[in-house]
Design an enzyme around this catalytic site. Structure first.
Site, PDB file in Angstrom:
ATOM      1  N   ASP A  46       0.850  -1.191   0.000  1.00 34.54           N
ATOM      2  CA  ASP A  46       0.000   0.000   0.000  1.00 34.54           C
ATOM      3  C   ASP A  46       0.883   1.237   0.000  1.00 34.54           C
ATOM      4  OD1 ASP A  46      -3.251   0.369   0.873  1.00 34.54           O
ATOM      5  OD2 ASP A  46      -1.968   2.143   1.056  1.00 34.54           O
ATOM      6  N   ASP A  72       4.177   2.092  -4.039  1.00 28.51           N
ATOM      7  CA  ASP A  72       3.241   2.678  -5.006  1.00 28.51           C
ATOM      8  C   ASP A  72       3.202   1.747  -6.221  1.00 28.51           C
ATOM      9  OD1 ASP A  72       2.064   4.181  -7.038  1.00 28.51           O
ATOM     10  OD2 ASP A  72       3.079   6.043  -6.482  1.00 28.51           O
ATOM     11  N   VAL A  73       2.023   1.249  -6.578  1.00 33.77           N
ATOM     12  CA  VAL A  73       1.936   0.292  -7.700  1.00 33.77           C
ATOM     13  C   VAL A  73       2.292   0.922  -9.043  1.00 33.77           C
ATOM     14  CG1 VAL A  73       0.258  -1.260  -6.610  1.00 33.77           C
ATOM     15  CG2 VAL A  73      -0.569   0.650  -8.031  1.00 33.77           C
ATOM     16  N   TYR A 182     -11.854   7.288 -14.473  1.00 40.31           N
ATOM     17  CA  TYR A 182     -12.121   6.092 -13.645  1.00 40.31           C
ATOM     18  C   TYR A 182     -12.902   5.062 -14.458  1.00 40.31           C
ATOM     19  CZ  TYR A 182     -13.473   3.463  -9.403  1.00 40.31           C
ATOM     20  OH  TYR A 182     -13.653   2.489  -8.444  1.00 40.31           O
ATOM     21  N   ILE A 215     -19.548   0.685  -1.905  1.00 43.99           N
ATOM     22  CA  ILE A 215     -19.020   0.049  -0.696  1.00 43.99           C
ATOM     23  C   ILE A 215     -18.417   1.142   0.191  1.00 43.99           C
ATOM     24  CG2 ILE A 215     -17.469  -1.752   0.188  1.00 43.99           C
ATOM     25  CD1 ILE A 215     -19.539  -2.872  -1.806  1.00 43.99           C
TER      26      ILE A 215
HETATM   27  N1  LIG Z   1     -15.582   1.712  -2.476  1.00 41.31           N
HETATM   28  C1  LIG Z   1     -16.326   1.498  -3.551  1.00 41.31           C
HETATM   29  O1  LIG Z   1     -17.533   1.797  -3.582  1.00 41.31           O
HETATM   30  C2  LIG Z   1     -15.698   0.854  -4.771  1.00 41.31           C
HETATM   31  C3  LIG Z   1     -16.547   0.472  -5.790  1.00 41.31           C
HETATM   32  C4  LIG Z   1     -16.007  -0.149  -6.918  1.00 41.31           C
HETATM   33  C5  LIG Z   1     -14.654  -0.378  -6.991  1.00 41.31           C
HETATM   34  N2  LIG Z   1     -13.842   0.023  -5.976  1.00 41.31           N
HETATM   35  C6  LIG Z   1     -12.412  -0.256  -6.120  1.00 41.31           C
HETATM   36  O2  LIG Z   1     -11.954  -0.962  -4.988  1.00 41.31           O
HETATM   37  C7  LIG Z   1     -10.547  -0.789  -4.864  1.00 41.31           C
HETATM   38  C8  LIG Z   1     -10.221  -0.452  -3.422  1.00 41.31           C
HETATM   39  O3  LIG Z   1     -10.763   0.824  -3.115  1.00 41.31           O
HETATM   40  P1  LIG Z   1     -11.473   1.153  -1.731  1.00 41.31           P
HETATM   41  O4  LIG Z   1     -12.840   1.601  -2.033  1.00 41.31           O
HETATM   42  O5  LIG Z   1     -11.248   0.059  -0.773  1.00 41.31           O
HETATM   43  O6  LIG Z   1     -10.672   2.479  -1.310  1.00 41.31           O
HETATM   44  P2  LIG Z   1      -9.707   2.825  -0.082  1.00 41.31           P
HETATM   45  O7  LIG Z   1      -9.213   4.188  -0.366  1.00 41.31           O
HETATM   46  O8  LIG Z   1     -10.373   2.558   1.209  1.00 41.31           O
HETATM   47  O9  LIG Z   1      -8.515   1.764  -0.263  1.00 41.31           O
HETATM   48  C9  LIG Z   1      -7.630   1.850  -1.351  1.00 41.31           C
HETATM   49  C10 LIG Z   1      -6.216   1.588  -0.851  1.00 41.31           C
HETATM   50  O10 LIG Z   1      -5.341   1.646  -1.991  1.00 41.31           O
HETATM   51  C11 LIG Z   1      -4.185   2.370  -1.614  1.00 41.31           C
HETATM   52  N3  LIG Z   1      -3.568   2.951  -2.805  1.00 41.31           N
HETATM   53  C12 LIG Z   1      -3.988   4.019  -3.531  1.00 41.31           C
HETATM   54  N4  LIG Z   1      -3.134   4.280  -4.519  1.00 41.31           N
HETATM   55  C13 LIG Z   1      -2.145   3.360  -4.424  1.00 41.31           C
HETATM   56  C14 LIG Z   1      -0.965   3.123  -5.157  1.00 41.31           C
HETATM   57  N5  LIG Z   1      -0.620   3.918  -6.191  1.00 41.31           N
HETATM   58  N6  LIG Z   1      -0.168   2.093  -4.796  1.00 41.31           N
HETATM   59  C15 LIG Z   1      -0.488   1.306  -3.737  1.00 41.31           C
HETATM   60  N7  LIG Z   1      -1.587   1.502  -2.988  1.00 41.31           N
HETATM   61  C16 LIG Z   1      -2.410   2.510  -3.343  1.00 41.31           C
HETATM   62  C17 LIG Z   1      -4.685   3.431  -0.654  1.00 41.31           C
HETATM   63  O11 LIG Z   1      -3.632   3.934   0.162  1.00 41.31           O
HETATM   64  C18 LIG Z   1      -5.734   2.660   0.136  1.00 41.31           C
HETATM   65  O12 LIG Z   1      -5.177   2.053   1.285  1.00 41.31           O
HETATM   66  C19 LIG Z   1     -10.171   0.289  -5.869  1.00 41.31           C
HETATM   67  O13 LIG Z   1      -9.628  -0.306  -7.029  1.00 41.31           O
HETATM   68  C20 LIG Z   1     -11.501   0.941  -6.185  1.00 41.31           C
HETATM   69  O14 LIG Z   1     -11.514   1.556  -7.462  1.00 41.31           O
HETATM   70  C21 LIG Z   1     -14.334   0.634  -4.871  1.00 41.31           C
END
Ligand SMILES: NC(=O)c1ccc[n+]([C@@H]2O[C@H](COP(=O)([O-])OP(=O)(O)OC[C@H]3O[C@@H](n4cnc5c(N)ncnc54)[C@H](O)[C@@H]3O)[C@@H](O)[C@H]2O)c1
Length: 277
Positions: A46, A72-73, A182, A215
């Site tokens: 992360d 960072d990915v 996105y 979510i």
């Molecule tokens: N929350 C929703 O409603 C939802 C819906 C559809 C898809 N998603 C997807 O779910 C995935 C997780 O998101 P989430 O909602 O849990 O958000 P979140 O922000 O709670 O968690 C995302 C995590 O990814 C980390 N991150 C961000 N950029 C990064 C990078 N460059 N390298 C490494 N780590 C990185 C952040 O620090 C964070 O800990 C994402 O791909 C998001 O697009 C979320």
């Protein structure tokens, strides 16, 4: 063997070596807890070092086999090196969750379901900066590519493994409150998943995607934590409530375990029915 034993074996993840990108928060942290809580060895990558330290500490105190690295990915060389280190420790890589993702700032319409939905000038296409577009593509699409590539490199010689990409309902449905980078990144990740599944199937590797709806996590500054937002969203969701990371536990375990061994190239929507209309 009893039917109960069979069901347990089918969904077993005990001892598997697992990596979750974006694993220190929200959905990724949920995957990690679901797998580690059932005996898998799980490493989170992360970008947020404080969260990595806090979550690894908390989960280890709870007795789970969890580790973490801040990275960072979008730094593909650092990602490759970190995957190599983790796989050396585990002996092999069984499951990779390519999950890290960011939001894209406003879309061209504001608000969410059940509200007045005005146009948002700063979300308009002509105001979309290269910087904003590129960062979302770098993390949500190119980061997924680099993560899947690193997993394939380790899984192919073992002729097996599970790759699970977090896409989104937004990969197939346009939502005007979400910035278009996105939508494009998630649609790209979903189709890349198809291509990778086709290529890696011959090596016993499955590649699937989880496409969540709404979510409650920390994405986008954590706006989904607000009770008012949740109440409004719940009205647009047939199952009558928003989702939480724990709602994805079953699907994460299913896709990581033998229960899904003949499923590949599929994007499974998990949204309480939101996408139905
Ligand atoms: N929350 C929703 O409603 C939802 C819906 C559809 C898809 N998603 C997807 O779910 C995935 C997780 O998101 P989430 O909602 O849990 O958000 P979140 O922000 O709670 O968690 C995302 C995590 O990814 C980390 N991150 C961000 N950029 C990064 C990078 N460059 N390298 C490494 N780590 C990185 C952040 O620090 C964070 O800990 C994402 O791909 C998001 O697009 C979320």
């Amino acid at each position: 063997m009893t039917a109960g034993d069979h069901a347990r074996d089918l969904f077993a993840v005990q001892g598997l070596g697992v990596i979750v990108t974006g694993g220190a928060s929200g959905i990724g942290l949920g995957y990690l807890e679901a797998l580690a809580g059932r005996g898998a060895r799980v490493t989170m990558f992360d970008i947020d070092p404080q969260r990595v330290q806090a979550e690894v500490g908390r989960l280890r105190l709870a007795g789970l086999d969890v580790a973490g690295e801040a990275l960072d990915v979008t730094d593909h060389a650092a990602l490759d090196a970190a995957v190599d280190r983790v796989v050396r420790g585990y002996g092999k890589l069984d499951v990779m969750f390519a999950n890290a993702g960011i939001d894209s700032g406003p879309g061209f319409i504001g608000g969410w379901a059940g509200e007045d939905r005005p146009r948002v000038p700063e979300g308009a296409l002509e105001r979309y900066t290269d910087e904003r577009w590129n960062r979302v593509i770098e993390v949500n699409l190119n980061g997924v590519f680099a993560t899947v590539r690193a997993a394939a490199r380790h899984m192919k010689p073992n002729r097996g493994g599970r790759i699970i990409i977090t896409t989104s309902l937004a990969s197939r449905k346009v939502e005007p409150a979400i910035g278009s980078a996105y939508l494009a990144a998630k649609a790209g990740a979903a189709h890349f998943m198809h291509a990778a599944a086709l290529e890696l199937g011959g090596f016993g590797i499955t590649v699937n995607a989880i496409a969540p709806g709404f979510i409650v996590t920390n994405i986008g500054g954590g706006h989904a934590h607000a009770a008012q937002v949740q109440q409004r969203m719940a009205r647009a969701i047939p199952l009558g409530r928003v989702g939480f990371p724990a709602d994805l536990d079953g699907l994460a375990v299913f896709l990581a375990s033998a229960a899904s061994s003949y499923i590949t190239g599929q994007e499974i929507v998990i949204d309480g029915g939101w996408g139905l209309g």
